[in-house]
Design a protein around this motif. Structure first.
Motif, mmCIF file in Angstrom:
data_model
loop_
_atom_site.group_PDB
_atom_site.id
_atom_site.type_symbol
_atom_site.label_atom_id
_atom_site.label_comp_id
_atom_site.label_asym_id
_atom_site.label_seq_id
_atom_site.Cartn_x
_atom_site.Cartn_y
_atom_site.Cartn_z
ATOM 1 N N ILE A 129 -14.694 8.566 -11.379
ATOM 2 C CA ILE A 129 -16.046 8.059 -11.184
ATOM 3 C C ILE A 129 -16.941 8.671 -12.246
ATOM 4 O O ILE A 129 -17.021 9.895 -12.377
ATOM 5 C CB ILE A 129 -16.573 8.361 -9.779
ATOM 6 N N ILE A 130 -17.589 7.805 -13.010
ATOM 7 C CA ILE A 130 -18.525 8.211 -14.054
ATOM 8 C C ILE A 130 -19.898 7.730 -13.630
ATOM 9 O O ILE A 130 -20.128 6.533 -13.460
ATOM 10 C CB ILE A 130 -18.131 7.629 -15.426
ATOM 11 N N SER A 131 -20.809 8.675 -13.412
ATOM 12 C CA SER A 131 -22.122 8.338 -12.877
ATOM 13 C C SER A 131 -23.029 9.558 -12.976
ATOM 14 O O SER A 131 -22.542 10.698 -12.962
ATOM 15 C CB SER A 131 -21.994 7.930 -11.395
ATOM 16 N N PRO A 132 -24.349 9.351 -13.056
ATOM 17 C CA PRO A 132 -25.252 10.493 -12.943
ATOM 18 C C PRO A 132 -25.094 11.231 -11.614
ATOM 19 O O PRO A 132 -25.469 12.400 -11.501
ATOM 20 C CB PRO A 132 -26.645 9.863 -13.053
ATOM 21 N N TYR A 133 -24.540 10.549 -10.611
ATOM 22 C CA TYR A 133 -24.353 11.143 -9.295
ATOM 23 C C TYR A 133 -22.938 11.670 -9.073
ATOM 24 O O TYR A 133 -22.628 12.167 -7.989
ATOM 25 C CB TYR A 133 -24.696 10.136 -8.208
ATOM 26 N N ALA A 134 -22.059 11.558 -10.066
ATOM 27 C CA ALA A 134 -20.710 12.096 -9.922
ATOM 28 C C ALA A 134 -20.740 13.618 -10.021
ATOM 29 O O ALA A 134 -21.485 14.188 -10.820
ATOM 30 C CB ALA A 134 -19.800 11.521 -10.996
ATOM 31 N N LYS A 135 -19.939 14.267 -9.201
ATOM 32 C CA LYS A 135 -19.768 15.708 -9.372
ATOM 33 C C LYS A 135 -19.175 15.980 -10.754
ATOM 34 O O LYS A 135 -18.406 15.179 -11.281
ATOM 35 C CB LYS A 135 -18.860 16.258 -8.273
ATOM 36 N N VAL A 136 -19.534 17.115 -11.322
ATOM 37 C CA VAL A 136 -19.166 17.423 -12.702
ATOM 38 C C VAL A 136 -17.919 18.303 -12.734
ATOM 39 O O VAL A 136 -17.824 19.290 -12.005
ATOM 40 C CB VAL A 136 -20.338 18.113 -13.425
ATOM 41 N N ASN A 137 -16.965 17.912 -13.594
ATOM 42 C CA ASN A 137 -15.718 18.670 -13.764
ATOM 43 C C ASN A 137 -15.079 18.933 -12.402
ATOM 44 O O ASN A 137 -14.707 20.055 -12.063
ATOM 45 C CB ASN A 137 -15.992 19.983 -14.496
ATOM 46 N N PHE A 138 -14.951 17.837 -11.640
ATOM 47 C CA PHE A 138 -14.528 17.938 -10.244
ATOM 48 C C PHE A 138 -13.257 17.134 -10.016
ATOM 49 O O PHE A 138 -13.133 15.997 -10.491
ATOM 50 C CB PHE A 138 -15.637 17.423 -9.331
ATOM 51 N N VAL A 139 -12.310 17.722 -9.307
ATOM 52 C CA VAL A 139 -11.083 17.031 -8.908
ATOM 53 C C VAL A 139 -11.077 16.904 -7.397
ATOM 54 O O VAL A 139 -11.105 17.908 -6.669
ATOM 55 C CB VAL A 139 -9.824 17.778 -9.383
ATOM 56 N N ASP A 140 -11.062 15.672 -6.924
ATOM 57 C CA ASP A 140 -11.082 15.394 -5.490
ATOM 58 C C ASP A 140 -9.656 15.281 -4.981
ATOM 59 O O ASP A 140 -8.816 14.608 -5.587
ATOM 60 C CB ASP A 140 -11.834 14.087 -5.240
ATOM 61 N N HIS A 141 -9.376 15.930 -3.843
ATOM 62 C CA HIS A 141 -8.042 15.880 -3.242
ATOM 63 C C HIS A 141 -8.003 15.003 -1.996
ATOM 64 O O HIS A 141 -6.962 14.911 -1.340
ATOM 65 C CB HIS A 141 -7.576 17.290 -2.899
ATOM 66 N N THR A 142 -9.105 14.337 -1.665
ATOM 67 C CA THR A 142 -9.124 13.424 -0.522
ATOM 68 C C THR A 142 -8.132 12.289 -0.751
ATOM 69 O O THR A 142 -8.052 11.725 -1.840
ATOM 70 C CB THR A 142 -10.527 12.824 -0.344
ATOM 71 N N ILE A 143 -7.371 11.937 0.272
ATOM 72 C CA ILE A 143 -6.443 10.802 0.141
ATOM 73 C C ILE A 143 -7.250 9.509 0.123
ATOM 74 O O ILE A 143 -7.955 9.184 1.077
ATOM 75 C CB ILE A 143 -5.431 10.783 1.297
ATOM 76 N N THR A 144 -7.159 8.789 -0.979
ATOM 77 C CA THR A 144 -7.833 7.493 -1.106
ATOM 78 C C THR A 144 -6.843 6.467 -1.645
ATOM 79 O O THR A 144 -5.722 6.795 -2.044
ATOM 80 C CB THR A 144 -9.057 7.581 -2.039
#
Length: 529
Positions: A460-475
């Motif tokens: 996700i690229i956005s002004p609202y995206a967390k920065v340098n973040f890796v999400d581990h939620t199952i999607t």
């Protein structure tokens, strides 16, 4: 939810590979395949600020989904954030405190359970053969969760020496997919996102917009549609798309099937699917369109731009534009007129330049830039991604925009992480846990929808995206569909759509951040410009 617990156990057992007994690994795979009964519905997306615009539940008023082709997570991000950085290639150096991903550790690189170890593909090897990504073959490669039969079942039939069939194991790093690694550094990425189901492009495209591959109007047609479910790449009916492949298997989705376009239309929300090559190269005297524009990829091959089975809305009479008619005016792009929300990629930029970017836009590159092995490649793909994101970040709507980069299927490329099986199936086409088995489906469940399938990149690229973040939620792919449904209050698709099981994407956002985070890259090197 159950999948987080079981997948976490599997992750801890598999992250370095080879440290669990074969019987234990088989048992975990079979438990995953049988655990659908405990799946819970994820929470909806909401704004942390309480100041969301009245028409959306978050500050995101424009969602752009860039839907690329045929990449597994390990194929592009297996060694992230560590690149080899040979001289003469674009360089990638991870910033401080970059989070790790569930990637290819030393054991998987040097003592892989498959018959070949993964090897790094150099930038000079960007053009490769296509792999086997059929519904059954991908399940066979998973081998009850052992993830050790990719060379035997998922390798491409045309793959030549020196790697031959072993190339299915191989991966790129930040010296080739440099732009994607830089986007991951500066925005948010998931390392736990999956195809909604096993199988090739059409399966993924239909799941993206409807969460439903059942309801095809044709019967058993040579492995493309089985038991009324799409498992292959049938083309849209000629009645829905003049530019479909006339000699290929054709199908359509039942008139009772809904997609997200139907939900958006009901709420009068602007939207569109924008695909390279959709604009006809010619129209005959009876109004029948031909789509024959083409481009040359970096290998010098001429590739026709438009691929009909990559355009999912053309399978539905309610959202099809059979004759590829243009919008009646630039100001009508996104609204209902003769184009019926199906457009050429150039129409998207016309709308952006005119100040009426639709609320929801799906972008599909011309074939030579969509990343699909065999006719496209990561360097041509990078040009498309960077040019698109550079332009969007310059638009007046950037502060209210989120861009999702996702993929339709894995192409069969190796990925070491077993997916949670939330949609079991048991037909002759299934083979995850032996012949005819992908868990035990609930009574009345639609057949041939074994999933989740292979793991894929999602950013996700956005002004609202967390920065340098890796999400581990199952999607999964329907998590994107769910975000659209929740953000614009559309309700659900229904009829066993897997949107009801999808976890949301909201952990990748920080809606308290109203900054203007931007990153401009060089489209050739992928490095910051």
């Amino acid at each position: 939810m159950w999948s987080a617990t079981i997948s976490g156990e599997w992750l801890s057992c598999k992250s370095e590979g080879g440290d669990v007994t074969r019987s234990r690994r088989v048992a975990i795979g079979l438990v995953l395949a049988a655990a659908v009964a405990s799946v819970s519905v994820g929470a909806g997306v909401g704004s942390a600020t309480g100041k969301a615009p009245p028409t959306t539940t978050t500050p995101i008023q424009h969602l752009v989904v860039i839907f690329q082709e045929n990449v597994s997570f390990d194929h592009y991000f297996g060694t992230y954030p560590n690149a080899m950085n040979p001289a003469g290639e674009p360089q990638f150096q991870a910033s401080a405190h970059t989070p790790s991903v569930n990637g290819l550790g030393n054991a998987l690189l040097n003592n892989n359970p498959n018959v070949a170890n993964p090897e790094r593909l150099d930038r000079s090897q960007a053009v490769t053969c296509d792999q086997n990504h059929s519904y059954t073959a991908e399940q066979q490669a998973f081998d009850s969760g052992l993830m050790d039969k990719f060379v035997q079942f998922a390798s491409g039939g045309s793959c030549a020496p020196p790697r031959g069939k072993n190339i299915v194991m191989d991966y790129y790093d930040g010296n080739t997919v440099t732009a994607l690694w830089n986007y991951a550094q500066n925005f948010a990425m998931s390392d736990n996102s999956y195809s909604t189901g096993f199988g090739p492009s059409t399966v993924g495209a239909l799941n993206l917009i409807s969460g439903q591959t059942h309801g095809a109007t044709t019967g058993n047609v040579a492995g493309n549609v089985e038991n009324g479910t799409v498992i292959g790449d049938p083309r849209p009916l000629l009645a829905n798309d003049d530019c479909t492949v006339k000699t290929a298997t054709q199908t359509s989705m039942s008139a009772t099937n809904k997609n997200v376009g139907d939900l958006l239309n009901k709420q009068n929300i602007t939207w569109g699917w924008f695909q390279g090559g959709f604009k006809p190269s010619s129209v005959d005297s009876s109004g029948i369109a031909t789509c024959a524009t083409s481009h040359m990829n970096i290998a010098g091959a001429t590739v026709t731009d438009y691929i009909p089975h990559h355009e999912p809305f053309q399978y539905y009479a309610s959202t099809a534009n059979p004759h590829h008619l243009p919008p009646s005016s630039v100001s009508m792009i996104g609204q209902t007129d003769q184009a019926n929300h199906q457009y050429d990629l150039s129409d998207f930029w016309a709308a952006v330049d005119n100040g009426n970017m639709p609320a929801v836009s799906f972008l599909k590159a011309a074939a030579y830039q969509d990343g699909h092995a065999g006719y496209s490649d990561p360097l041509d793909e990078q040009t498309f991604l960077v040019d698109t994101l550079n332009a969007l970040q310059k638009s007046k709507d950037w502060k209210s925009t989120a861009v999702v980069i996702a993929y339709d299927d894995s192409d069969g490329w190796y990925d070491h992480q077993m997916s949670p099986i939330v949609s079991p199936s048991a037909t002759p086409q299934d083979a995850l846990a032996g012949s005819g088995s992908c868990g035990t489906p609930q009574a009345g469940a639609y057949p041939d929808r074994c999933g989740y399938g292979p793991r894929q990149p999602l950013l996700i690229i956005s002004p609202y995206a967390k920065v340098n973040f890796v999400d581990h939620t199952i999607t999964d792919q329907t998590s994107i569909l769910r975000f659209i449904e929740d953000n614009w209050n559309l309700g659900r698709i229904g009829d066993q759509s897997l949107d009801a099981l999808a976890d949301p994407l909201n952990n990748m956002f920080d809606f308290s951040n109203n900054g203007n985070n931007k990153l401009f890259l060089d489209p050739t090197t992928g490095e910051p410009s």
